[in-house]
Motif scaffolding. Structure first.
Motif, PDB file in Angstrom:
ATOM      1  N   MET A 257      54.101  91.722  53.886  1.00  0.00           N
ATOM      2  CA  MET A 257      55.217  90.989  54.473  1.00  0.00           C
ATOM      3  C   MET A 257      55.343  91.342  55.938  1.00  0.00           C
ATOM      4  O   MET A 257      55.065  92.469  56.341  1.00  0.00           O
TER       5      MET A 257
ATOM      6  N   ASP B 188      54.886  83.144  64.650  1.00  0.00           N
ATOM      7  CA  ASP B 188      55.000  81.747  64.224  1.00  0.00           C
ATOM      8  C   ASP B 188      55.565  81.609  62.813  1.00  0.00           C
ATOM      9  O   ASP B 188      55.754  80.499  62.336  1.00  0.00           O
ATOM     10  N   ALA B 189      55.831  82.732  62.139  1.00  0.00           N
ATOM     11  CA  ALA B 189      56.476  82.639  60.829  1.00  0.00           C
ATOM     12  C   ALA B 189      57.912  82.172  61.042  1.00  0.00           C
ATOM     13  O   ALA B 189      58.635  82.752  61.835  1.00  0.00           O
ATOM     14  N   PRO B 190      58.306  81.103  60.345  1.00  0.00           N
ATOM     15  CA  PRO B 190      59.593  80.491  60.661  1.00  0.00           C
ATOM     16  C   PRO B 190      60.804  81.286  60.205  1.00  0.00           C
ATOM     17  O   PRO B 190      61.915  81.026  60.652  1.00  0.00           O
ATOM     18  N   ARG B 191      60.613  82.227  59.301  1.00  0.00           N
ATOM     19  CA  ARG B 191      61.771  82.967  58.806  1.00  0.00           C
ATOM     20  C   ARG B 191      61.687  84.426  59.245  1.00  0.00           C
ATOM     21  O   ARG B 191      60.603  84.914  59.540  1.00  0.00           O
TER      22      ARG B 191
ATOM     23  N   SER C 247      58.923  87.231  55.710  1.00  0.00           N
ATOM     24  CA  SER C 247      58.231  86.408  54.727  1.00  0.00           C
ATOM     25  C   SER C 247      56.890  87.035  54.370  1.00  0.00           C
ATOM     26  O   SER C 247      56.403  87.919  55.070  1.00  0.00           O
ATOM     27  N   ILE C 248      56.313  86.560  53.262  1.00  0.00           N
ATOM     28  CA  ILE C 248      54.985  87.024  52.867  1.00  0.00           C
ATOM     29  C   ILE C 248      53.993  86.504  53.891  1.00  0.00           C
ATOM     30  O   ILE C 248      54.022  85.332  54.236  1.00  0.00           O
ATOM     31  N   PHE C 249      53.150  87.381  54.379  1.00  0.00           N
ATOM     32  CA  PHE C 249      52.241  86.991  55.444  1.00  0.00           C
ATOM     33  C   PHE C 249      50.801  87.038  54.945  1.00  0.00           C
ATOM     34  O   PHE C 249      50.439  87.902  54.157  1.00  0.00           O
ATOM     35  N   SER C 250      50.012  86.083  55.418  1.00  0.00           N
ATOM     36  CA  SER C 250      48.641  85.986  54.941  1.00  0.00           C
ATOM     37  C   SER C 250      47.760  87.100  55.510  1.00  0.00           C
ATOM     38  O   SER C 250      47.622  87.232  56.715  1.00  0.00           O
ATOM     39  N   PRO C 251      47.136  87.921  54.630  1.00  0.00           N
ATOM     40  CA  PRO C 251      46.303  89.017  55.142  1.00  0.00           C
ATOM     41  C   PRO C 251      45.093  88.527  55.923  1.00  0.00           C
ATOM     42  O   PRO C 251      44.641  89.200  56.848  1.00  0.00           O
TER      43      PRO C 251
ATOM     44  N   LEU D 129      45.006  86.157  57.952  1.00  0.00           N
ATOM     45  CA  LEU D 129      45.419  85.855  59.319  1.00  0.00           C
ATOM     46  C   LEU D 129      45.529  87.120  60.164  1.00  0.00           C
ATOM     47  O   LEU D 129      45.313  87.072  61.375  1.00  0.00           O
TER      48      LEU D 129
ATOM     49  N   TYR E  59      42.094  87.627  61.247  1.00  0.00           N
ATOM     50  CA  TYR E  59      41.735  86.561  62.182  1.00  0.00           C
ATOM     51  C   TYR E  59      42.364  86.806  63.552  1.00  0.00           C
ATOM     52  O   TYR E  59      41.737  86.618  64.582  1.00  0.00           O
TER      53      TYR E  59
END
Lengths: 286, 320
Positions: free
Chosen positions: A179, A202-205, A208-212, A214, A217
């Motif tokens: 997260m 860029d996560a709107p909240r 939040s759960i974040f993509s590993p 990314l 990347y």
């Protein structure tokens, strides 16, 4: 018979006196404050209102003196009965999870003040509002001035670095699932103030759960851990598949020693967090 | 070609297609050539692990659902019915609260799951036989007690532990530990194979325990073996990806509607369908609004529910 009546009357008078005396002693103009928000509790203490606080949430843990205060329950589920029984003049709470409790308290006729600062300006605003409500305007103003001064000192130093060269930071709020904190979170503001760029902006909240994938990347220069699960965590991160080649991991820049409380709470100590982040991402360059 | 063969072939095609789609899409916006270039090997590897975990979880939950529905003769039976979810939640909760390294946490969750099921089976045993009614009731009761304890621990602990557990309950397929993935995969796939060997016995049991006994089947032993298999499968999956609801309930029912009640076909077909379903749901959960991931439990419920209702309505009409 007569004497019994006399005793009864005297007893009633005694009780009345007792009640009156209690009222007059507690009515000595001292505010009774309940804070169910750890950040606000810290602000209240910083304004010298320690004695006026009569109740705090079980998540309030700073300063040390807070442990002597009456606990009114957890952050999201405070005990209304306990709060009402403490007869507070004002209750400080935050939005989000506390909405339900806040509405109930207001129905009981309690004065509830909400503060949920998302950035430094809102934090200053919140401090001066608390100052106004608790008759500590001057203390509030000098606290704000002190915090502003520290921030400007740091900002003067990081201003020269162009955006493209600013250290890129990933804040890990929790590991499983991964997260992170988006642009509306307080920790995003702290990173920006310390001259870093939050790669999860860029996560709107806020959280939040974040993509590993990314994280791999986007390849952050620093990873800040916003939790304390175990001492091994920086090592665990190195062993995650694919993470060993992230710059932050390769250069040993997984930061796990900043107190999560100061990172996540809008409180006067947020300045310490900004200073610590700044020192780590600018001064300790390896 | 029989209809069931056709179904299996279609499912196999869907299975490989879902693997391909699952690998090629993700929040990191990469074209296929970029994805397979050396630079992005780590991202590809992460996606491969996720897809493999999806396949294993989908197949395992669907197979455990099939087996338990047959053994317990209850349409509401699903992999978590014997207290597994609560046992593992309590284990994971304890691990988080005690600050145990996240690498050991799956093991503790797995042990929690197994202890819960063993307790249920042990208590349900009377006079050398396991009563199905007691099994289901005890599953629910032990589950409630354990999740009560877990909730108590969470409510007296810090906000961080709270955080960890809530997300655990929603399930997710993020995985970084290749050893964990391999252990879980081997355990689950072997258990499914063993379960499949018993499919003729399952067919007999689902007709009726008396009938099965007349056919010379040692029904009590087989019941225990199958329940142990299901708890191994589910415990392993839960320890790696938390609780993913709904798959173990609707996939077996959906497959039965299509291929009938022969477990020789039902189990492999359900495994394939479960894998496709989870891989696709996980793809949606990570690609629908990058960089944020949606908990997979939300997607499985929102997509799986309507899908199942459509299937049910269609077959109701055919039967009439």
């Amino acid at each position: 018979m007569k004497s019994t009546k006399l005793i009864a009357v005297l007893f009633v008078i005694f009780l009345a006196c007792l009640a009156l005396s209690r009222q007059s002693s507690s009515g000595a103009e001292k505010l009774r404050i309940v804070s169910i928000c750890p950040g606000t509790t810290e602000i209240l203490y910083a304004l010298g209102l320690g004695e006026e606080i009569v109740g705090v949430s079980s998540f309030c843990n700073y300063p040390e003196d807070v442990f002597k205060k009456e606990k009114v329950g957890s952050f999201s589920r405070p005990s209304l009965e306990k709060i009402v029984a403490l007869r507070p003049d004002v209750i400080f709470a935050t939005g989000l999870e506390q909405n339900e409790s806040v509405n109930m308290l207001r129905e009981y006729g309690c004065k509830v003040v909400l503060s949920d600062p998302k950035n430094m300006d809102e934090l200053f605003e919140s401090i001066s509002q608390i100052g106004r409500l608790t008759y500590t305007d001057t203390e509030a103003q000098s606290l704000i001035d002190k915090m502003r001064l520290e921030l400007t000192t740091i900002q003067d130093k990081v201003k020269k670095t162009p955006y493209a060269l600013k250290p890129r930071v990933f804040v890990e709020i929790w590991s499983d699932p991964l997260m992170s904190a988006g642009k509306d979170s307080f920790v995003d503001e702290l990173i920006a103030q310390a001259g870093g760029v939050n790669i999860a902006r860029d996560a709107p909240r806020p959280y939040s759960i974040f993509s590993p994938e990314l994280v791999i990347y986007r390849d952050p220069d620093y990873i800040i851990l916003g939790y304390m699960q175990s001492k091994n965590t920086p090592n665990d991160i190195r062993q995650r598949v694919g993470w060993s080649k992230i710059t932050a991991v390769m250069t040993d820049n997984v930061i796990s020693d900043i107190n999560p409380d100061i990172l996540l709470r809008p409180s006067p100590r947020a300045i310490d967090a900004v200073r610590q982040i700044y020192q780590r991402i600018y001064c300790d360059k390896k | 070609m029989t209809k069931n063969n056709l179904v299996i072939i279609l499912l196999l095609i869907g299975f490989f297609a879902s693997i391909f789609i699952g690998l090629s899409y993700g929040p990191a916006d990469l074209s296929l050539t970029e994805l397979f270039s050396h630079n992005n090997f780590d991202i590809l590897r992460l996606r491969m692990m996720r897809v493999l975990l999806g396949i294993v979880a989908g197949a395992g939950l669907a197979a455990a659902g099939c087996i338990l529905q047959a053994v317990l003769k209850n349409p509401l039976a699903e992999p978590y019915i014997l207290g597994i979810s609560s046992g593992s939640t309590l284990g994971a909760g304890l691990a988080i609260i005690c600050g145990i390294s996240s690498q050991v946490q799956p093991l503790i969750a797995f042990i929690g799951a197994l202890i819960a099921t063993m307790l249920v089976v042990y208590l349900a045993r009377a006079n050398g036989a396991i009563s199905i009614h007691s099994l289901i009731l005890l599953g629910v009761i032990i589950g409630t007690v354990l999740s009560g304890i877990a909730t108590f621990l969470i409510s007296i602990s810090s906000s961080q532990a709270l955080h960890g557990i809530i997300w655990w309950l929603l399930g997710n397929l993020q995985i970084y530990d290749i050893k964990l993935l391999m252990t879980v995969s081997i355990l689950v796939l072997t258990s499914i194979a063993v379960g499949w060997i018993f499919s003729q016995d399952l067919n007999a049991i689902s007709i009726g325990e008396e009938e099965a006994k007349h056919l010379g089947i040692d029904i009590e032993t087989i019941k225990v073996i199958l329940i142990i298999i299901c708890s191994l499968i589910t415990g392993a999956i839960v320890s790696a990806c938390g609780i993913i609801g709904f798959v173990g309930l609707i996939i077996p029912h959906g497959i039965r509607l299509i291929v009938g009640n022969n477990h020789r076909i039902v189990i492999p077909a359900a495994c394939l369908a479960g894998s496709i379903f989870i891989v696709i749901c996980d793809l949606i959960s990570r690609a629908i609004m990058p960089p944020v991931e949606i908990p997979i439990g939300v997607i499985t419920a929102v997509i799986g529910g309507p899908l199942f209702i459509i299937l049910l309505k269609k077959y109701q009409r055919i039967r009439q």
